[in-house]
Design a protein around this motif. Structure first.
Motif, PDB file in Angstrom:
ATOM      1  N   TYR A 244       0.928  -1.214  -0.128  1.00  0.00           N
ATOM      2  CA  TYR A 244      -0.114  -0.010  -0.106  1.00  0.00           C
ATOM      3  C   TYR A 244       0.858   1.414  -0.197  1.00  0.00           C
ATOM      4  O   TYR A 244       0.554   2.209  -0.795  1.00  0.00           O
ATOM      5  CB  TYR A 244      -0.945  -0.119   1.280  1.00  0.00           C
ATOM      6  CG  TYR A 244      -1.611   1.325   1.464  1.00  0.00           C
ATOM      7  CD1 TYR A 244      -2.846   1.675   0.959  1.00  0.00           C
ATOM      8  CD2 TYR A 244      -1.115   2.295   2.477  1.00  0.00           C
ATOM      9  CE1 TYR A 244      -3.475   2.698   1.021  1.00  0.00           C
ATOM     10  CE2 TYR A 244      -1.803   3.302   2.648  1.00  0.00           C
ATOM     11  CZ  TYR A 244      -2.815   3.489   2.096  1.00  0.00           C
ATOM     12  OH  TYR A 244      -3.560   5.013   2.286  1.00  0.00           O
ATOM     13  N   CYS A 245       1.881   1.181   1.004  1.00  0.00           N
ATOM     14  CA  CYS A 245       2.884   2.468   1.034  1.00  0.00           C
ATOM     15  C   CYS A 245       3.632   2.561  -0.459  1.00  0.00           C
ATOM     16  O   CYS A 245       3.714   3.811  -0.970  1.00  0.00           O
ATOM     17  CB  CYS A 245       3.879   2.379   2.054  1.00  0.00           C
ATOM     18  SG  CYS A 245       3.174   2.338   3.783  1.00  0.00           S
ATOM     19  N   VAL A 246       4.006   1.655  -0.809  1.00  0.00           N
ATOM     20  CA  VAL A 246       4.841   1.859  -2.282  1.00  0.00           C
ATOM     21  C   VAL A 246       3.745   2.209  -3.288  1.00  0.00           C
ATOM     22  O   VAL A 246       3.921   3.228  -4.077  1.00  0.00           O
ATOM     23  CB  VAL A 246       5.293   0.295  -2.881  1.00  0.00           C
ATOM     24  CG1 VAL A 246       5.630   0.632  -4.126  1.00  0.00           C
ATOM     25  CG2 VAL A 246       6.227  -0.129  -1.811  1.00  0.00           C
ATOM     26  N   ALA A 247       2.487   1.590  -3.354  1.00  0.00           N
ATOM     27  CA  ALA A 247       1.564   2.078  -4.243  1.00  0.00           C
ATOM     28  C   ALA A 247       1.152   3.915  -4.187  1.00  0.00           C
ATOM     29  O   ALA A 247       1.078   4.287  -5.149  1.00  0.00           O
ATOM     30  CB  ALA A 247      -0.038   1.368  -3.970  1.00  0.00           C
ATOM     31  N   PHE A 248       1.005   4.284  -2.845  1.00  0.00           N
ATOM     32  CA  PHE A 248       0.708   5.713  -2.786  1.00  0.00           C
ATOM     33  C   PHE A 248       1.867   6.311  -3.454  1.00  0.00           C
ATOM     34  O   PHE A 248       1.531   7.606  -4.116  1.00  0.00           O
ATOM     35  CB  PHE A 248       0.487   5.745  -1.079  1.00  0.00           C
ATOM     36  CG  PHE A 248      -0.459   6.958  -0.801  1.00  0.00           C
ATOM     37  CD1 PHE A 248      -0.644   8.017  -1.721  1.00  0.00           C
ATOM     38  CD2 PHE A 248      -1.305   6.662   0.172  1.00  0.00           C
ATOM     39  CE1 PHE A 248      -1.619   8.969  -1.371  1.00  0.00           C
ATOM     40  CE2 PHE A 248      -2.516   7.587   0.275  1.00  0.00           C
ATOM     41  CZ  PHE A 248      -2.345   8.480  -0.318  1.00  0.00           C
ATOM     42  N   VAL A 249       3.162   6.142  -3.029  1.00  0.00           N
ATOM     43  CA  VAL A 249       4.187   7.150  -3.557  1.00  0.00           C
ATOM     44  C   VAL A 249       4.345   6.933  -5.011  1.00  0.00           C
ATOM     45  O   VAL A 249       4.637   7.613  -5.752  1.00  0.00           O
ATOM     46  CB  VAL A 249       5.505   6.683  -2.900  1.00  0.00           C
ATOM     47  CG1 VAL A 249       5.467   7.217  -1.447  1.00  0.00           C
ATOM     48  CG2 VAL A 249       5.832   5.319  -3.232  1.00  0.00           C
ATOM     49  N   VAL A 250       4.025   5.562  -5.531  1.00  0.00           N
ATOM     50  CA  VAL A 250       3.915   5.418  -7.028  1.00  0.00           C
ATOM     51  C   VAL A 250       2.838   6.221  -7.804  1.00  0.00           C
ATOM     52  O   VAL A 250       3.108   6.860  -8.626  1.00  0.00           O
ATOM     53  CB  VAL A 250       3.754   4.122  -7.338  1.00  0.00           C
ATOM     54  CG1 VAL A 250       3.606   3.825  -8.908  1.00  0.00           C
ATOM     55  CG2 VAL A 250       5.163   3.149  -7.199  1.00  0.00           C
ATOM     56  N   MET A 251       1.598   6.107  -7.240  1.00  0.00           N
ATOM     57  CA  MET A 251       0.433   6.935  -7.775  1.00  0.00           C
ATOM     58  C   MET A 251       0.850   8.414  -7.776  1.00  0.00           C
ATOM     59  O   MET A 251       0.682   9.123  -8.660  1.00  0.00           O
ATOM     60  CB  MET A 251      -0.653   6.818  -6.626  1.00  0.00           C
ATOM     61  CG  MET A 251      -2.121   7.376  -7.266  1.00  0.00           C
ATOM     62  SD  MET A 251      -1.945   9.114  -6.840  1.00  0.00           S
ATOM     63  CE  MET A 251      -2.064   8.980  -4.989  1.00  0.00           C
ATOM     64  N   ASP A 252       1.636   8.886  -6.736  1.00  0.00           N
ATOM     65  CA  ASP A 252       1.816  10.449  -6.489  1.00  0.00           C
ATOM     66  C   ASP A 252       2.972  10.752  -7.545  1.00  0.00           C
ATOM     67  O   ASP A 252       2.787  11.887  -8.402  1.00  0.00           O
ATOM     68  CB  ASP A 252       2.496  10.824  -5.118  1.00  0.00           C
ATOM     69  CG  ASP A 252       2.571  12.491  -5.115  1.00  0.00           C
ATOM     70  OD1 ASP A 252       1.415  13.166  -4.767  1.00  0.00           O
ATOM     71  OD2 ASP A 252       4.012  12.916  -5.079  1.00  0.00           O
ATOM     72  N   LYS A 253       3.910   9.974  -7.883  1.00  0.00           N
ATOM     73  CA  LYS A 253       4.854  10.211  -8.837  1.00  0.00           C
ATOM     74  C   LYS A 253       4.264  10.101 -10.252  1.00  0.00           C
ATOM     75  O   LYS A 253       4.493  10.867 -11.010  1.00  0.00           O
ATOM     76  CB  LYS A 253       6.025   9.001  -8.654  1.00  0.00           C
ATOM     77  CG  LYS A 253       7.006   9.062  -9.655  1.00  0.00           C
ATOM     78  CD  LYS A 253       8.126   8.049  -9.318  1.00  0.00           C
ATOM     79  CE  LYS A 253       9.534   8.181 -10.004  1.00  0.00           C
ATOM     80  NZ  LYS A 253       9.008   8.098 -11.599  1.00  0.00           N
ATOM     81  N   GLN A 254       3.465   9.332 -10.664  1.00  0.00           N
ATOM     82  CA  GLN A 254       2.846   9.108 -11.827  1.00  0.00           C
ATOM     83  C   GLN A 254       1.795  10.312 -12.023  1.00  0.00           C
ATOM     84  O   GLN A 254       1.592  11.000 -12.949  1.00  0.00           O
ATOM     85  CB  GLN A 254       2.087   7.896 -12.199  1.00  0.00           C
ATOM     86  CG  GLN A 254       2.906   6.742 -11.995  1.00  0.00           C
ATOM     87  CD  GLN A 254       2.359   5.399 -12.904  1.00  0.00           C
ATOM     88  OE1 GLN A 254       1.439   5.868 -13.602  1.00  0.00           O
ATOM     89  NE2 GLN A 254       3.059   4.411 -12.808  1.00  0.00           N
ATOM     90  N   TRP A 255       1.222  10.959 -10.971  1.00  0.00           N
ATOM     91  CA  TRP A 255       0.299  12.040 -10.860  1.00  0.00           C
ATOM     92  C   TRP A 255       1.130  13.331 -11.292  1.00  0.00           C
ATOM     93  O   TRP A 255       0.712  13.832 -12.078  1.00  0.00           O
ATOM     94  CB  TRP A 255      -0.159  12.335  -9.329  1.00  0.00           C
ATOM     95  CG  TRP A 255      -0.988  13.519  -9.339  1.00  0.00           C
ATOM     96  CD1 TRP A 255      -0.472  14.733  -8.960  1.00  0.00           C
ATOM     97  CD2 TRP A 255      -2.327  13.741  -9.324  1.00  0.00           C
ATOM     98  NE1 TRP A 255      -1.605  15.618  -8.909  1.00  0.00           N
ATOM     99  CE2 TRP A 255      -2.800  15.083  -9.260  1.00  0.00           C
ATOM    100  CE3 TRP A 255      -3.451  12.765  -9.693  1.00  0.00           C
ATOM    101  CZ2 TRP A 255      -4.132  15.315  -9.200  1.00  0.00           C
ATOM    102  CZ3 TRP A 255      -4.963  12.909  -9.562  1.00  0.00           C
ATOM    103  CH2 TRP A 255      -5.265  14.408  -9.475  1.00  0.00           C
ATOM    104  N   LEU A 256       2.357  13.537 -10.855  1.00  0.00           N
ATOM    105  CA  LEU A 256       3.318  14.442 -11.178  1.00  0.00           C
ATOM    106  C   LEU A 256       3.686  14.456 -12.734  1.00  0.00           C
ATOM    107  O   LEU A 256       3.645  15.377 -13.724  1.00  0.00           O
ATOM    108  CB  LEU A 256       4.464  14.686 -10.064  1.00  0.00           C
ATOM    109  CG  LEU A 256       4.088  14.998  -8.824  1.00  0.00           C
ATOM    110  CD1 LEU A 256       5.359  15.243  -7.944  1.00  0.00           C
ATOM    111  CD2 LEU A 256       3.605  16.621  -8.894  1.00  0.00           C
ATOM    112  N   GLU A 257       4.161  13.148 -12.929  1.00  0.00           N
ATOM    113  CA  GLU A 257       4.610  12.989 -14.475  1.00  0.00           C
ATOM    114  C   GLU A 257       3.918  13.165 -15.528  1.00  0.00           C
ATOM    115  O   GLU A 257       4.001  13.769 -16.346  1.00  0.00           O
ATOM    116  CB  GLU A 257       5.349  11.441 -14.472  1.00  0.00           C
ATOM    117  CG  GLU A 257       6.590  11.475 -13.760  1.00  0.00           C
ATOM    118  CD  GLU A 257       6.730   9.860 -13.711  1.00  0.00           C
ATOM    119  OE1 GLU A 257       6.214   8.918 -14.050  1.00  0.00           O
ATOM    120  OE2 GLU A 257       8.166   9.542 -13.100  1.00  0.00           O
TER     121      GLU A 257
END
Length: 298
Positions: A244-257
């Motif tokens: 879950y924690c990995v997914a959250f930071v991945v989601m935010d990273k893709q949000w910015l990209e």
């Protein structure tokens, strides 16, 4: 390291060497049913125990009348805003965290109590990353940002769908009583991923979905034997929370990209799921901590 060859023919196929049987290694079987490929595995007692515990967590609804659920909500507030007094479980303050209204309990309906546990685990385990995402720090942020807490609930639900753990609730599981060596466990997981890659290619050609393989790899991560082999701590009990924690930071990273806005949140969530599935099936990923995106957490 030698691994067995993959050989599948016909509508129903069994993959793997019969020599596995009796050696404490799981027999991995694939069965075609409609447009889907199904994978069946034998679970160790430890995996079975942890899997059932996780599935139980997923079925617990948030109950605002339960003292332990109320305490968990207060703990989330304290971990999110240390030193800031909470005026009540129903308060305008909750909107600051990204809940839709004054009562956060209404937002747990989609994913249940485990979504609150996930947020609390994230806040306590990776407080720096948690605060960075909460406060939308770093990168060029959109005018209409995703609401942090509600996004967290959606991520929990996305992972539950991706792992599809309930899909095997009607399947009869056989438990192995053999004592596994670390070498056996490592070889078994590696061979399983080779099969997974092979069948994902087949699944792509036949428009089948690969989620069953992701589920199987994740269940293997619930085993303590792999952790002992890598001389690491027994955090696999919390594999779902770490994912879950990995997914959250991945989601935010893709949000910015993607320079995404609020209306594109579902698209970002889909691409996040695709990246998680790719990383979980990498040959050298034996634990959640081995996923490339785990390095984003701090």
């Amino acid at each position: 390291m030698k691994c067995f060859r993959v050989a599948c023919t016909g509508a129903d196929a069994t993959c793997g060497s019969p020599a596995w049987i009796g050696r404490g290694l799981t027999c991995v079987c694939f069965k075609r049913k409609g447009a889907y490929e199904r994978i069946c595995i034998n679970l160790t007692p430890l995996q079975e125990q942890r899997l059932q515990r996780l599935k139980h967590r997923m079925k617990v609804y948030f109950d605002a009348s339960r003292p332990d659920h109320q305490e968990a909500l207060r703990a989330l507030w304290s971990a999110t805003y240390p030193g800031q007094e909470l005026h009540g479980l129903i308060s305008e303050q909750w909107k600051e965290m990204g809940w839709q209204g004054r009562d956060p309990s209404t937002d747990f309906r989609g994913a249940g109590f485990i979504s609150l546990e996930n947020l609390l685990f994230f806040a306590k385990t990776f407080s720096t990353s948690f605060q960075r995402l909460l406060n939308k720090q770093g990168g060029k942020r959109a005018t209409w940002e995703y609401p942090f807490a509600v996004a967290g609930v959606n991520i929990t639900f996305m992972i539950m769908q991706m792992l599809d753990l309930d899909a095997c609730k009607n399947e009869k599981k056989k438990k192995t009583i053999s004592i596994w060596t670390s070498k056996h466990v490592l070889c078994k997981l590696t061979c399983m991923k080779i099969i997974a890659h092979y069948f994902i290619l087949t699944a792509y050609l036949f428009a089948a979905k690969p989620r069953t393989f992701v589920r199987t790899v994740f269940i293997q991560m619930l085993s303590g034997e792999v952790i002992e082999f890598l001389d690491a701590c027994s955090e696999n009990e919390w594999a779902f929370d770490l994912l879950y924690c990995v997914a959250f930071v991945v989601m935010d990273k893709q949000w910015l990209e993607k320079n995404a806005t609020y209306m594109e949140f579902n698209d970002v969530l889909r691409s996040t799921r695709a990246q998680l599935e790719r990383e979980l099936l990498l040959d050298d990923v034996l634990r959640i901590e081995d996923m490339p995106s785990y390095g984003l957490l701090c």
